[in-house]
Design an enzyme around this catalytic site. Structure first.
Site, short mmCIF file in Angstrom:
data_model
loop_
_atom_site.label_atom_id
_atom_site.label_comp_id
_atom_site.label_asym_id
_atom_site.label_seq_id
_atom_site.Cartn_x
_atom_site.Cartn_y
_atom_site.Cartn_z
N ASN A 104 -49.44 34.64 3.17
CA ASN A 104 -50.33 33.85 2.05
C ASN A 104 -50.09 32.38 2.40
O ASN A 104 -49.20 31.83 2.10
CB ASN A 104 -49.50 34.05 0.47
CG ASN A 104 -50.32 33.25 -0.47
OD1 ASN A 104 -51.44 32.76 -0.01
ND2 ASN A 104 -49.83 33.19 -1.58
N LYS B 67 -51.60 30.16 1.03
CA LYS B 67 -51.86 29.05 0.02
C LYS B 67 -52.93 27.86 0.31
O LYS B 67 -53.86 28.20 0.83
CB LYS B 67 -50.62 28.41 -0.51
CG LYS B 67 -49.52 29.47 -0.77
CD LYS B 67 -48.25 29.24 -1.51
CE LYS B 67 -47.34 30.42 -1.72
NZ LYS B 67 -46.20 29.95 -2.37
N HIS C 78 -51.20 36.00 -8.34
CA HIS C 78 -50.01 35.18 -7.85
C HIS C 78 -49.31 34.34 -9.01
O HIS C 78 -50.08 33.87 -9.68
CB HIS C 78 -50.39 34.46 -6.74
CG HIS C 78 -49.30 33.78 -5.81
ND1 HIS C 78 -48.44 32.55 -6.24
CD2 HIS C 78 -48.48 34.06 -4.92
CE1 HIS C 78 -47.54 32.31 -5.34
NE2 HIS C 78 -47.61 33.23 -4.67
N GLU D 85 -48.34 31.25 -9.03
CA GLU D 85 -49.06 29.96 -9.08
C GLU D 85 -50.33 30.02 -9.95
O GLU D 85 -50.68 29.07 -10.62
CB GLU D 85 -49.17 29.27 -7.59
CG GLU D 85 -47.69 28.99 -6.98
CD GLU D 85 -47.74 29.28 -5.57
OE1 GLU D 85 -48.71 29.39 -4.93
OE2 GLU D 85 -46.46 29.00 -4.97
N GLU E 218 -42.46 38.77 -6.63
CA GLU E 218 -42.14 37.44 -6.27
C GLU E 218 -41.36 36.95 -7.25
O GLU E 218 -41.85 36.24 -8.31
CB GLU E 218 -43.18 37.07 -5.80
CG GLU E 218 -43.91 37.35 -4.62
CD GLU E 218 -44.90 36.42 -4.29
OE1 GLU E 218 -44.89 36.38 -2.78
OE2 GLU E 218 -45.75 35.65 -4.73
N GLY F 210 -40.65 29.38 -2.39
CA GLY F 210 -40.77 28.00 -1.77
C GLY F 210 -39.45 27.21 -1.94
O GLY F 210 -39.60 25.97 -1.70
N SER G 17 -39.39 33.11 -0.14
CA SER G 17 -38.52 32.57 0.91
C SER G 17 -38.35 33.58 1.82
O SER G 17 -36.96 33.68 2.59
CB SER G 17 -37.19 32.08 0.38
OG SER G 17 -37.47 30.98 -0.39
P1 13P Z 1 -42.58 31.42 0.16
O1 13P Z 1 -42.47 32.44 1.47
O2 13P Z 1 -43.06 30.10 0.68
O3 13P Z 1 -41.31 31.31 -0.54
O4 13P Z 1 -43.70 31.93 -0.42
C1 13P Z 1 -43.86 33.15 -1.44
C2 13P Z 1 -45.20 33.37 -1.95
O5 13P Z 1 -45.32 32.91 -2.89
C3 13P Z 1 -46.16 34.12 -1.25
O6 13P Z 1 -46.97 34.49 -2.16
#
Ligand code: 13P
Length: 253
Positions: free
Chosen positions: A9, A11, A95, A97, A167, A173, A213
Site C-alpha cells: 500500500n 499510500k 483503511h 486512515e 491492521e 507506521g 510495520s
Molecule cells: P506500515 O507498513 O508502514 O506500518 O503501514 C501499514 C499499512 O497501513 C498498510 O496498509
C-alpha cells in the site's frame, strides 16, 4: 490451502516516474503467482500506466479506495466502473486512515465491499483497533464487529474471495508490531466471526492479512501463524528491493 497474498500500500507516495521505475525493477523478479499473489496498491493517478506495464506479469494492481456508486455527482471520487475498465484487480476498502481522516464508516465500507464485487474487483477490507481499545480489552469485539458489518449482504462465494486485512492502528507506521501470536489471535477471531456469519467453508477460504510495520525481517514470523495468510505493507513496500524480499520470504517458505 490458502495462497498467501502480499499487497503493498503505497499510500500518498511517489510520482509517476518513480512508480514506473519500481514496476520496471520488480516485474521480472516477483515469484510465480502459483506461490504468492503479489499486489501493488498505487495512487489512482498511476493505475492506468501500472496496469499496462504489468500486463502478462505476476504483479497485480490495486486501488487504495473507491466510491460505492458507479457514477454521479461525487467530486473527487473514483468510480469502481472506471477502475475495472482500466484493468485494476483489487481495491483496499476502509483503511484506518480513510476511517480516521476521511470519515469512512462501517456502512460506507459495507457498501464499497458489495460494490467491489458487483464490478469484479477483489476487496481488501481493512479492520483494526486503536491502542485504547486494545488496552481496554475490546480488540476482538471491536474488530469482529467491523468485519461482520463490512461483509453483510455478501454471498458465501464472495466471502471466499474476499481479502481481510487486520491492521492494529497503533502498529501502522510506528515500527511497533503486534506480536505474531497476538496478531494470529485476532485473525483467528476474524475467521470465527466469518464462520458464524457465513459458514466454516467461507471461513476456511477467506484470506486474512496482517498489516502494521511489516518488514522483510519480520514477515516470516507472521506468515508462520496458522490464521495469517499474507500482509498489507506500507513503508516496506516502497522500495523495490524490500518489496521483492517480502515476496521471496513468503514464496520460499
Ligand atoms: P506500515 O507498513 O508502514 O506500518 O503501514 C501499514 C499499512 O497501513 C498498510 O496498509
Amino acid at each position: 490451502m490458502r495462497k498467501p497474498i502480499i499487497a503493498g500500500n503505497w499510500k500518498m507516495h511517489k510520482v509517476l516516474s518513480e512508480a514506473k521505475g519500481f514496476i520496471e525493477e520488480v516485474k521480472g523478479l516477483v515469484p510465480s503467482q502459483e506461490k504468492v499473489d503479489a499486489v501493488v496498491c498505487a495512487p489512482a493517478l498511476f493505475l492506468e500506466s501500472l496496469v499496462q506495464q504489468t500486463q502478462g506479469t505476476d504483479v497485480k494492481i490495486g486501488a487504495q479506495n473507491m466510491h460505492f456508486e458507479d457514477q454521479g455527482a461525487f467530486t473527487g471520487e473514483v468510480s469502481p466502473v472506471a477502475l475495472k475498465d482500466l484493468g485494476v484487480s483489487y481495491s483496499i476498502i476502509g483503511h484506518s486512515e480513510r476511517r480516521e481522516l476521511f470519515a469512512e464508516t462501517d456502512e460506507s465500507v459495507n457498501k464499497k465491499t458489495l460494490s467491489a464485487f458487483q464490478h469484479g474487483l477483489v476487496p481488501i477490507v481493512c479492520c483494526g483497533e486503536t491502542l485504547e481499545q486494545r488496552e481496554g480489552g475490546q480488540t476482538n469485539e471491536f474488530v469482529g464487529s467491523q468485519v461482520q458489518k463490512a461483509l453483510t449482504g455478501l454471498t458465501e462465494e464472495q466471502v471466499k474471495q474476499t481479502v481481510i486485512a487486520y491492521e492494529p492502528i497503533w502498529a501502522i507506521g510506528t515500527g511497533k508490531t503486534a506480536s505474531a501470536q497476538d496478531a494470529n489471535e485476532v485473525c483467528a477471531h476474524i475467521r470465527q466471526t466469518v464462520a458464524a456469519q457465513f459458514s466454516e467453508n467461507a471461513a476456511n477460504a477467506v484470506r486474512i492479512q496482517y498489516g502494521g510495520s511489516v518488514k522483510p525481517s519480520n514477515i516470516k514470523e507472521f506468515l508462520s501463524q496458522p490464521d495469517i495468510d499474507g500482509a498489507l505493507v506500507g513503508g516496506a513496500s516502497l522500495e523495490a528491493s524490500s518489496y521483492l524480499q517480502l515476496l521471496e520470504a513468503v514464496a520460499n517458505d
